[in-house]
Scaffold this motif. Structure first.
Motif, PDB file in Angstrom:
ATOM      1  N   ALA A  48      51.425 -41.411 -24.395  1.00 55.38           N
ATOM      2  CA  ALA A  48      50.539 -41.108 -25.523  1.00 55.38           C
ATOM      3  C   ALA A  48      49.151 -40.720 -25.040  1.00 55.38           C
ATOM      4  O   ALA A  48      48.556 -39.758 -25.550  1.00 55.38           O
ATOM      5  CB  ALA A  48      50.466 -42.308 -26.472  1.00 55.38           C
ATOM      6  N   MET A  49      48.636 -41.433 -24.055  1.00 54.73           N
ATOM      7  CA  MET A  49      47.283 -41.148 -23.567  1.00 54.73           C
ATOM      8  C   MET A  49      47.248 -39.824 -22.813  1.00 54.73           C
ATOM      9  O   MET A  49      46.298 -39.055 -22.956  1.00 54.73           O
ATOM     10  CB  MET A  49      46.780 -42.307 -22.712  1.00 54.73           C
ATOM     11  CG  MET A  49      46.542 -43.563 -23.557  1.00 54.73           C
ATOM     12  SD  MET A  49      46.095 -44.998 -22.593  1.00 54.73           S
ATOM     13  CE  MET A  49      44.317 -44.782 -22.561  1.00 54.73           C
ATOM     14  N   LYS A  50      48.278 -39.559 -22.032  1.00 56.88           N
ATOM     15  CA  LYS A  50      48.330 -38.296 -21.293  1.00 56.88           C
ATOM     16  C   LYS A  50      48.380 -37.113 -22.250  1.00 56.88           C
ATOM     17  O   LYS A  50      47.777 -36.080 -21.997  1.00 56.88           O
ATOM     18  CB  LYS A  50      49.540 -38.287 -20.361  1.00 56.88           C
ATOM     19  CG  LYS A  50      49.592 -37.107 -19.448  1.00 56.88           C
ATOM     20  CD  LYS A  50      50.739 -37.215 -18.460  1.00 56.88           C
ATOM     21  CE  LYS A  50      50.736 -36.014 -17.537  1.00 56.88           C
ATOM     22  NZ  LYS A  50      51.849 -36.055 -16.604  1.00 56.88           N
ATOM     23  N   ALA A  51      49.085 -37.284 -23.362  1.00 54.20           N
ATOM     24  CA  ALA A  51      49.190 -36.222 -24.367  1.00 54.20           C
ATOM     25  C   ALA A  51      47.966 -36.163 -25.277  1.00 54.20           C
ATOM     26  O   ALA A  51      47.842 -35.240 -26.085  1.00 54.20           O
ATOM     27  CB  ALA A  51      50.450 -36.425 -25.203  1.00 54.20           C
ATOM     28  N   GLY A  52      47.069 -37.152 -25.171  1.00 53.94           N
ATOM     29  CA  GLY A  52      45.905 -37.207 -26.048  1.00 53.94           C
ATOM     30  C   GLY A  52      46.291 -37.472 -27.490  1.00 53.94           C
ATOM     31  O   GLY A  52      45.606 -37.041 -28.409  1.00 53.94           O
ATOM     32  N   ASP A  53      47.375 -38.201 -27.672  1.00 51.32           N
ATOM     33  CA  ASP A  53      47.929 -38.447 -29.003  1.00 51.32           C
ATOM     34  C   ASP A  53      47.612 -39.871 -29.452  1.00 51.32           C
ATOM     35  O   ASP A  53      48.368 -40.803 -29.202  1.00 51.32           O
ATOM     36  CB  ASP A  53      49.442 -38.209 -28.974  1.00 51.32           C
ATOM     37  CG  ASP A  53      50.078 -38.224 -30.344  1.00 51.32           C
ATOM     38  OD1 ASP A  53      49.451 -38.714 -31.312  1.00 51.32           O
ATOM     39  OD2 ASP A  53      51.226 -37.744 -30.445  1.00 51.32           O
ATOM     40  N   SER A  54      46.478 -40.030 -30.147  1.00 49.45           N
ATOM     41  CA  SER A  54      46.074 -41.367 -30.586  1.00 49.45           C
ATOM     42  C   SER A  54      47.042 -41.932 -31.626  1.00 49.45           C
ATOM     43  O   SER A  54      47.221 -43.144 -31.707  1.00 49.45           O
ATOM     44  CB  SER A  54      44.645 -41.366 -31.119  1.00 49.45           C
ATOM     45  OG  SER A  54      44.546 -40.522 -32.246  1.00 49.45           O
ATOM     46  N   GLY A  55      47.694 -41.069 -32.402  1.00 48.62           N
ATOM     47  CA  GLY A  55      48.691 -41.530 -33.369  1.00 48.62           C
ATOM     48  C   GLY A  55      49.895 -42.147 -32.679  1.00 48.62           C
ATOM     49  O   GLY A  55      50.403 -43.191 -33.116  1.00 48.62           O
ATOM     50  N   ALA A  56      50.357 -41.521 -31.603  1.00 44.84           N
ATOM     51  CA  ALA A  56      51.487 -42.066 -30.843  1.00 44.84           C
ATOM     52  C   ALA A  56      51.084 -43.369 -30.163  1.00 44.84           C
ATOM     53  O   ALA A  56      51.883 -44.307 -30.080  1.00 44.84           O
ATOM     54  CB  ALA A  56      51.983 -41.059 -29.815  1.00 44.84           C
ATOM     55  N   LEU A  57      49.840 -43.440 -29.700  1.00 36.78           N
ATOM     56  CA  LEU A  57      49.366 -44.681 -29.080  1.00 36.78           C
ATOM     57  C   LEU A  57      49.313 -45.792 -30.127  1.00 36.78           C
ATOM     58  O   LEU A  57      49.763 -46.908 -29.872  1.00 36.78           O
ATOM     59  CB  LEU A  57      47.994 -44.477 -28.432  1.00 36.78           C
ATOM     60  CG  LEU A  57      47.388 -45.696 -27.745  1.00 36.78           C
ATOM     61  CD1 LEU A  57      48.304 -46.231 -26.636  1.00 36.78           C
ATOM     62  CD2 LEU A  57      46.012 -45.349 -27.168  1.00 36.78           C
ATOM     63  N   ALA A  58      48.793 -45.495 -31.311  1.00 34.80           N
ATOM     64  CA  ALA A  58      48.738 -46.495 -32.384  1.00 34.80           C
ATOM     65  C   ALA A  58      50.142 -46.957 -32.759  1.00 34.80           C
ATOM     66  O   ALA A  58      50.371 -48.153 -32.970  1.00 34.80           O
ATOM     67  CB  ALA A  58      48.017 -45.932 -33.604  1.00 34.80           C
ATOM     68  N   ALA A  59      51.092 -46.024 -32.819  1.00 34.29           N
ATOM     69  CA  ALA A  59      52.476 -46.389 -33.159  1.00 34.29           C
ATOM     70  C   ALA A  59      53.077 -47.296 -32.084  1.00 34.29           C
ATOM     71  O   ALA A  59      53.769 -48.277 -32.404  1.00 34.29           O
ATOM     72  CB  ALA A  59      53.326 -45.133 -33.340  1.00 34.29           C
ATOM     73  N   ALA A  60      52.823 -46.978 -30.823  1.00 29.14           N
ATOM     74  CA  ALA A  60      53.335 -47.814 -29.734  1.00 29.14           C
ATOM     75  C   ALA A  60      52.702 -49.202 -29.774  1.00 29.14           C
ATOM     76  O   ALA A  60      53.385 -50.210 -29.569  1.00 29.14           O
ATOM     77  CB  ALA A  60      53.080 -47.139 -28.384  1.00 29.14           C
TER      78      ALA A  60
END
Length: 181
Positions: free
Chosen positions: A117-129
């Motif tokens: 998630a962090m590598k992709a810059g995807d804060s939504g995916a990080l929040a979901a994880a």
């Protein structure tokens, strides 16, 4: 540890424990439990310690040597501490290895999800994880999104800390409530 056991120790062992201690201290920030509603349980605390350890390991792995060796020393310190804590809680010797292995696997799974998630810059995916792991699937909504913002702010803050400082075992985290202010 036998007479020559000290020879097998990593030269970064002490630094690994110091870095791990800083991650534990950051994970104990009361804001996580009172402000975000992270469960104040063994699992909740494990997940926050794991998140902070992951962030330091991520920083160290992106640095030249001894960065990766320090990352391994921090990881080793974390799981040596988990072993000791399980024994102190009364878990039998035969079960400790299995429980530590399960914790090791859980940490690696979480770290892989957070890293992607962090590598992709995807804060939504990080929040979901984070919601899936920290709150164990219980809807956390805005709290999970805020924890993701805190993790990203900590990652940016850690990126400013140089290898020489980290190699001395000094790592600084932002206070959680101010990390996104």
């Amino acid at each position: 540890m036998g007479f020559l056991g000290f020879l097998r120790r990593s030269r970064h062992e002490r630094t690994g424990y110091e870095l791990y201690g800083a991650a534990v201290a950051a994970a104990r920030d009361p804001y996580f439990y009172t402000g975000l509603g992270v469960p104040d349980t063994l699992d909740g605390r494990f997940d926050l310690v794991g998140l902070h350890a992951f962030l330091v390991i991520r920083r160290l792995q992106g640095l030249p040597e001894p960065g990766p060796a320090l990352a391994q020393a921090l990881f080793d310190a974390m799981f040596n501490d988990m072993d000791v804590n399980l024994r102190e809680m009364g878990v039998g010797d035969l079960a400790v290895g299995k429980k530590v292995r399960a914790m090791w696997e859980a940490f690696h799974g979480r770290a892989a999800a957070y890293q992607a998630a962090m590598k992709a810059g995807d804060s939504g995916a990080l929040a979901a994880a984070l919601e899936r792991n920290v709150w164990r699937g219980t809807p956390a909504g805005a709290a999970a999104a805020e924890l993701a913002r805190i993790a990203l702010a900590q990652d940016t803050h850690l990126a400013r800390q140089d290898l020489a400082t980290l190699a001395r075992g000094a790592v600084a985290f932002l206070p959680a409530a101010r990390a996104v202010a």
